[in-house]
Design a protein around this motif. Structure first.
Motif, short mmCIF file in Angstrom:
data_model
loop_
_atom_site.label_atom_id
_atom_site.label_comp_id
_atom_site.label_asym_id
_atom_site.label_seq_id
_atom_site.Cartn_x
_atom_site.Cartn_y
_atom_site.Cartn_z
N SER A 90 -5.23 -0.09 -0.24
CA SER A 90 -3.99 -1.13 -0.67
C SER A 90 -2.95 -1.43 0.12
N ASN A 147 -10.73 3.95 -3.24
CA ASN A 147 -10.26 5.10 -4.00
C ASN A 147 -11.24 5.77 -4.39
N ASP A 174 -3.65 2.34 -13.74
CA ASP A 174 -4.89 2.27 -12.87
C ASP A 174 -4.88 0.81 -12.23
N LEU A 188 -2.44 -0.26 -9.63
CA LEU A 188 -2.40 0.50 -8.50
C LEU A 188 -4.01 -0.16 -7.88
N SER A 189 -4.66 -0.92 -8.57
CA SER A 189 -5.74 -1.24 -8.12
C SER A 189 -5.90 -2.63 -7.27
N HIS A 237 -0.43 -4.19 -3.36
CA HIS A 237 0.85 -4.69 -3.66
C HIS A 237 1.24 -5.98 -3.39
N THR A 289 5.39 -4.19 -9.72
CA THR A 289 4.64 -3.56 -8.80
C THR A 289 5.05 -2.28 -8.34
N PRO A 323 4.53 2.33 -11.17
CA PRO A 323 3.48 3.39 -11.73
C PRO A 323 3.95 4.75 -11.40
N SER A 324 4.25 4.89 -9.95
CA SER A 324 4.44 6.27 -9.88
C SER A 324 5.81 7.02 -10.49
#
Ligand code: SF4
Lengths: 330, 286, 307
Positions: free
Chosen positions: A262, A311, B123, B126-127, B130, B155, B158-159
């Motif tokens: 990414s 991933n 998911d 994160l897929s 960014h 963006t 998530p973490s």
């Protein structure tokens, strides 16, 4: 064989996950684009705006199917997508799949080389820092890594350009191929020449994460009970790190590198922009700036698959290579 | 037993008090830098940007620390103003992102289904790279400040959402929460009185750690021409413009604005990490 | 001549306090110990008494900020760091507590082969595996695939295969099934019977007594008594130090008399007998200084009033 038997259900689950993901991404992006104030017809016409009459506009809209209700448009887009047709790019005037294939090939060389380089350099730096934990070398490596993590990658690209192309004049200022030369005539050497700076930028940007991670892991391993035992058995120095250290940190490091697709893609977008490298990153920017909806959708889907593959590979490596997940307890 | 012996490793070279001093020093120096910047920004905000054709393309000097551009504008003022803008957008987007993270994190901890939905959302976000997502969102919102703001906010959560989720789950199991529950207090009340105070430090650190990324991404999209509009004095714009003058050797147009951005981002990052080590010495390391 | 002799060994850890000042935190003081070839010497002590540090000091694998004074000799020659590095794994072997000390990602056969320093590695590894009833298929297993007893045998096999003369064994982790425990301790007896010296680190008197010839009792970072196994009998009158006697009497078969109080924390420099706060025989004389080591009835004791 047991490995394969275990992998099959997992792989199937992954496929389902990817399909769900792609479905969600396409519905969401398509839906949102409909709501957006950007007018795709205008994007198609571009600068010729003034010279196009209302009738012509309508003809264009009809040609692209833009006069239909959104649901229908989505249905058409989806059916053709399922047949492998992602529509036609408005700015390149060729099928999106072709644009993706061509641009990605160019980007792949860039990203692949940088990925390898940053992985190797980062891993090496991390190992070095961990082996010399607390020394000035360790401190310098950490400082550099944290600073790199805070560096705007496009600015780094500009600085490299300034240093190597403008001041030293060693390398060309931009373009994946020299201007005015036909694609077929471009020699490999030429191409490499134009790749050096983008690759360098992308590699440097990628080093930080892998180096810090490797350092952390190796320090953990070096303080572990099993390394203490190995030392009690007379092992030391490089041999010790080679035997027990690398064995225990290689897999996490490689996995991390695969899971970083990414950031790699994002870095490529910026680096390609600075160096005018004609890859997928630049196409993304173009598509976004000029409102090429089919291409942008195509890139979004493609990059999702790209990141997902990274991933998944990271995950798969653990499943195949780590004995602890490979076999059931005896 | 051997483990025991190794706890002595933590005694190594820096004792607790010395480490705390170091942390203080680092926070203080970062705060000082940010303060300096704030003063600079205040000063710059009051300065009109004058175009003076006689003062074009000047390299850095005592009068013009960062040099001047092709219109004779003082680059120091432009940089400070740009930084201020980038910082405002970055901060706002970071805080919005933290709000999303908190909401979804707490939601995820509330039930099995909510948890599944939220982890699937994580998911999903994160897929995609960014930057691609940012470009997409900016594009959809028609660019401009709001595009960047929402793009960055959407963006970066998530973490932190994961951290908040884990923390909330842990808190729910905690003795005092259970007691409070048995005493008949409802979740909302418990959430406000018992959970929030525990989540707050995590939240603060999480937000601080989002901000550097938010600023960098804001600058990135703006640089690509999809963020703040060209009339605004954002750092991304300044750097994009500088590209046109590189071949003429006007290095100062790119060097100083970018370097200033780097320093500011590094400050926030440092602050975030130091506070993280403070609030949570176990999970601290990266 | 003793195989291993430890004389006046003290260890402290360096700690910086504030900016430039440094402080030393003492953890072991003036410790005495000998191990002869053919004997098992158990080092007994509660956790936190510094037993493992002693083991690490002998092997020379203490962390770098440890400061060591005193003298250690192996076969009559001083153990310098260089000599320790040369002897580690060759002449002196460590048998760690648990499977956690094996590399999780390396097959155990390979790990034992790495321990072999002389002769054909594969042969010696196979030989010691056979000796400890470990099948050939075990070689290819990873540590997580071993049962507790098997892991124990692998660890001892590694020490045997190394050909070391001095074995320093950390007692198996508590919680191991009693049969496995007994078998594991039996291995050390066998090793001593073929001429090795064994230093067994333990916190359980009862199990240590089943194999040891002599027992060194540690309290608060020093050895307070060295007794022969035979001294642990009856109501403990043959024992020299009040602490040892209290330990002995705390055993279920000897009356279950609990010892009140807590051992002092590591890191305090003794100015008096460290046991004084818990000792029923304590007098003013005990508070003047740390009691010196005395020889008494073919043993050692650090108590003013012992007789
Ligand atoms: S020296 Fe005194 S206090 Fe210490 S053990 Fe002996 S009698 Fe007890």
């Amino acid at each position: 064989m047991a490995v394969i038997r275990q992998l099959v259900p997992w792989a199937l689950a992954q496929c389902v996950k990817l399909l769900l993901l792609l479905a969600a991404v396409s519905v969401a992006s398509f839906g949102l684009m409909e709501l957006s104030p950007i007018d795709p017809v205008q994007a198609y016409i571009g600068a010729d705006m003034m010279r196009v009459s209302a009738e012509q506009r309508e003809a264009i809209a009809a040609y692209w199917g833009l006069d239909q209700p959104p649901i229908e448009q989505f249905g058409r887009w989806l059916t053709s997508l399922l047949q492998g047709d992602m529509g036609t790019s408005m700015i390149y005037r060729t099928p999106v799949t072709e644009v993706l294939a061509e641009k990605f090939t160019a980007s792949m060389w860039l990203m692949g080389t940088a990925w390898l380089l940053s992985g190797l350099l980062g891993f090496g730096a991390g190992v070095l820092a961990a082996m010399k934990e607390g020394s000035w070398l360790d401190r310098v490596i950490q400082w550099v890594c944290y600073t790199l993590a805070s560096t705007p990658s496009f600015w780094l690209a500009i600085m490299l350009l300034l240093a190597f192309s403008v001041w030293l004049g060693w390398l060309p200022v931009g373009l994946g191929t020299p201007a005015g030369v036909l694609r077929e005539e471009v020699s490999i050497a030429d191409r490499l020449h134009h790749m050096i700076l983008p690759v360098l930028t992308l590699s440097v940007v990628g080093i930080s994460a892998i180096a810090l991670h490797t350092r952390e892991k190796l320090i953990e391993v070096l303080h572990s009970d099993y390394v203490l035992y190995a030392r009690a058995q007379g092992e030391r120095g490089l041999l010790l790190v080679w035997r027990h250290g690398l064995r225990n940190i290689a897999l996490p490091a490689v996995s991390l590198q695969f899971a970083s697709f990414s950031e790699l893609f994002g870095g490529a977008v910026l680096a390609e922009q600075v160096f005018a490298y004609p890859g997928l990153g630049q196409a993304t920017v173009e598509a976004g700036l000029r409102g090429d909806v089919p291409l942008l959708l195509g890139i979004v889907l493609f990059s999702t698959v790209f990141v997902f593959c990274g991933n998944m590979t990271a995950d798969m490596l653990y499943r195949i290579l780590d004995p602890r997940t490979r076999e059931v307890k005896a | 037993m051997i483990r025991k012996a190794h706890t002595f490793l933590s005694f190594r070279s820096t004792s607790w008090s010395a480490r705390r001093l170091q942390a203080w020093l680092s926070v203080a120096s970062v705060a000082l830098l940010l303060l300096l910047f704030a003063i600079g920004a205040l000063w710059a905000a009051g300065q009109p940007i004058v175009t003076a054709l006689t003062l074009r393309n000047l390299p850095p000097s005592a009068a013009y620390w960062f040099g001047t551009d092709w219109l004779g504008r003082d680059m120091l003022i432009r940089t400070l103003q740009g930084l201020q803008l980038s910082l405002q957008v970055g901060l706002a987007a970071g805080i919005m992102s933290a709000a999303i993270a908190t909401l979804l994190g707490v939601l995820a901890a509330s039930g099995k289904w909510a948890d599944r939905v939220v982890s699937w959302l994580i998911d999903l976000f994160l897929s995609m790279p960014h930057l691609v997502l940012l470009i997409l969102i900016s594009f959809i919102l028609g660019g401009g400040v709001q595009g960047v703001l929402f793009g960055v906010a959407l963006t970066h959560w998530p973490s932190l959402a994961r951290v908040i989720r884990a923390e909330t789950l842990q808190l729910r199991q905690a003795e005092f929460i259970q007691v409070s529950r048995r005493m008949g207090n409802n979740w909302l009340w418990i959430g406000w009185h018992h959970m929030l105070p525990h989540l707050l430090p995590q939240l603060l650190v999480g937000t601080l750690l989002i901000i550097p990324h938010a600023i960098l991404h804001e600058a990135g999209v703006t640089f690509l021409g999809m963020g703040l509009s060209a009339q605004q004095p954002a750092i991304g714009i300044i750097l994009a413009e500088s590209m046109r003058y590189l071949s003429t050797g006007m290095w100062w147009l790119a060097l100083f604005p970018g370097l200033s951005l780097l320093i500011i981002v590094r400050c926030f990052d440092r602050l975030g990490h130091t506070l993280q080590r403070w609030t949570d010495p176990h999970r601290a390391r990266n | 001549m003793a195989l291993l002799e430890v004389n006046d060994l003290s260890i402290s850890f360096e700690q910086s306090a504030g900016w430039l000042r440094q402080r030393y935190i003492p953890v072991l003081h003036q410790l005495q110990l000998t191990v002869d070839a053919g004997e098992v010497v158990a080092v007994l002590g509660a956790s936190g008494a510094g037993k493992s540090l002693l083991a690490h000091a002998i092997l020379g694998i203490l962390p770098s900020h440890a400061r060591i004074t005193g003298e250690m000799t192996y076969r009559g020659e001083r153990l310098t760091p260089q000599r320790q590095a040369a002897l580690r794994g060759m002449d002196i072997a460590l048998v760690p507590q648990s499977v956690a000390y094996l590399d999780p990602l390396m097959p155990v056969g390979e790990q034992v082969r790495h321990a072999v320093k002389q002769g054909n590695k594969r042969e010696r590894q196979r030989e010691s595996f056979r000796l400890y009833r470990l099948g050939e298929e075990v070689e290819r297993r990873y540590p997580f695939q071993l049962s507790g007893g098997m892991a124990r045998r692998v660890l001892v096999a590694a020490a045997t295969a190394s050909g070391a003369r001095l074995i320093i064994a950390d007692e198996p982790t508590p919680g191991l099934d009693p049969d496995v425990m007994r078998e594991a301790l039996g291995r050390f007896r066998e090793l001593a019977d073929v001429g090795c010296g064994v230093l067994l680190i333990s916190h359980d008197i009862a199990s240590a007594l089943t194999v040891a010839d002599r027992i060194a009792v540690m309290y608060a970072g020093t050895v307070v008594e060295i007794a022969r196994a035979a001294d642990f009998a009856g109501d403990g009158t043959a024992l020299r130090h009040p602490y040892t006697r209290a330990l002995w009497q705390a055993l279920p078969q000897n009356g279950f008399v609990p010892l009140p109080g807590e051992p002092p924390q590591l890191g305090e420099r003794p100015h008096a007998c460290a046991f004084a706060s818990r000792c029923s025989a304590a007098t003013d004389a005990c508070l003047h200084e740390q009691p010196p080591v005395r020889e008494l009835r073919r043993g050692l004791v650090r108590c003013v009033h012992a007789s």
